[in-house]
Design an enzyme around this catalytic site. Structure first.
Site, short mmCIF file in Angstrom:
data_model
loop_
_atom_site.label_atom_id
_atom_site.label_comp_id
_atom_site.label_asym_id
_atom_site.label_seq_id
_atom_site.Cartn_x
_atom_site.Cartn_y
_atom_site.Cartn_z
N LYS A 169 -12.19 -4.51 15.74
CA LYS A 169 -10.66 -4.55 15.08
C LYS A 169 -10.66 -5.01 13.86
CE LYS A 169 -9.43 -6.99 18.84
NZ LYS A 169 -10.83 -7.26 19.48
N ARG B 114 -2.57 -9.16 24.58
CA ARG B 114 -3.64 -9.28 25.32
C ARG B 114 -3.70 -9.30 26.96
NH1 ARG B 114 -7.25 -11.45 21.09
NH2 ARG B 114 -9.47 -12.01 21.79
N ARG C 189 -22.57 -11.07 14.38
CA ARG C 189 -21.23 -11.71 13.64
C ARG C 189 -21.52 -13.02 13.39
NH1 ARG C 189 -15.16 -10.14 15.43
NH2 ARG C 189 -15.64 -12.01 16.85
N ARG D 297 -18.37 -18.74 14.01
CA ARG D 297 -17.64 -18.76 15.18
C ARG D 297 -18.54 -19.40 16.26
NH1 ARG D 297 -13.28 -13.84 15.93
NH2 ARG D 297 -13.50 -14.77 18.06
N ARG E 271 -15.70 -14.03 27.51
CA ARG E 271 -14.77 -13.18 26.58
C ARG E 271 -14.59 -11.68 27.15
NH1 ARG E 271 -16.84 -14.34 20.92
NH2 ARG E 271 -14.92 -13.30 20.05
P1 AMP Z 1 -10.37 -13.15 18.64
O1 AMP Z 1 -10.36 -13.79 17.27
O2 AMP Z 1 -9.03 -12.01 18.78
O3 AMP Z 1 -11.45 -12.75 19.08
O4 AMP Z 1 -9.55 -14.28 19.60
C1 AMP Z 1 -10.28 -15.54 19.74
C2 AMP Z 1 -9.83 -16.28 20.72
O5 AMP Z 1 -8.36 -16.70 20.52
C3 AMP Z 1 -9.92 -15.48 22.04
O6 AMP Z 1 -10.99 -15.61 22.84
C4 AMP Z 1 -8.53 -16.45 22.79
O7 AMP Z 1 -9.13 -17.49 23.29
C5 AMP Z 1 -7.65 -16.62 21.70
N1 AMP Z 1 -6.71 -15.47 21.40
C6 AMP Z 1 -6.40 -14.72 20.40
N2 AMP Z 1 -5.32 -13.87 20.61
C7 AMP Z 1 -4.97 -14.02 22.04
C8 AMP Z 1 -3.95 -13.84 22.80
N3 AMP Z 1 -3.14 -12.54 22.31
N4 AMP Z 1 -3.65 -14.17 23.74
C9 AMP Z 1 -4.36 -15.05 24.24
N5 AMP Z 1 -5.56 -15.80 23.54
C10 AMP Z 1 -5.78 -15.34 22.60
#
Ligand code: AMP
Length: 191
Positions: free
Chosen positions: A14, A89, A128, A134, A146
């Protein structure tokens, strides 16, 4: 105003595709994960609350995310378009997004649904981790959680948009540029 959501499991690509889409279509890229990481590094109340969930690979409560998202949309209401990455999400977030669009006289133009198999996702996230810094990419247990959370809580969002006829399925395995070309044809069609 063009509104596009890019959807898929962690590691599906993404972020990589978003960077290309954002540039080509001059969109504002709203990544909820990036915003949360920024809030965490600034030590804000939201950031501190979010960190506990992110460290475990769990989702942040819907109310916190929905408010944060709407604030970002309001800040960019005059943009040519917005690319939503990592949001919605949960089905509750998708319903809230629809409500918000209705209120503002907007609509979601397309929902790009990327997919890849489990082992590819894990391998990409571990790779990554070498550059992303991260911690949630570096720990296999967090990665597995996740993906589990994605399958249980996030995948139903795809059905939500399939029912609206907005979801377009895209194979997330292949050359970055080939996938991007496919995405461009979907966006050009939706415009
Ligand atoms: P990402 O960078 O999209 O992989 O998001 C990293 C972390 O942020 C996720 O594992 C969640 O803990 C939190 N997160 C990001 N976007 C959302 C969302 N729309 N709803 C809930 N948690 C989120």
């Amino acid at each position: 105003m063009l509104n596009i959501a890019i959807f898929g499991a962690p590691g599906v690509g993404k972020g990589t595709q978003s960077a290309l889409i954002e540039k080509k279509y001059n969109l504002v890229h709203i990544s909820t994960g990036d915003i949360l990481r920024e809030e965490t590094s600034k030590g804000t109340e939201l950031g501190l609350k979010a960190k506990a969930y992110m460290d475990k690979g769990q989702l942040i409560p819907d109310e916190l995310i929905i408010n944060m998202l709407e604030k970002k949309v309001d800040e960019n209401i005059n943009a040519e378009g917005i690319l939503y990455d990592g949001f919605p999400r949960t089905v509750k977030q998708a319903e809230a997004l629809d409500e918000m669009f209705k209120k503002k006289g907007l609509k979601l133009d397309t929902f790009l649904c990327l997919s890849a198999d489990h082992d590819t996702l894990v391998a990409r996230l571990l790779n990554r981790a070498k550059d992303s810094g991260r911690s949630d990419d570096a720990d296999v247990n967090v990665i597995e959680n996740r993906i589990k959370v994605y399958n249980e809580q996030t995948l139903p969002v795809a059905d939500y948009y399939r029912a609206q006829g907005k979801a377009v399925e895209i194979n997330g395995i292949g050359e970055i540029n080939d996938i991007f070309k496919l995405i461009c044809s979907v966006i050009d069609n939706a415009k």
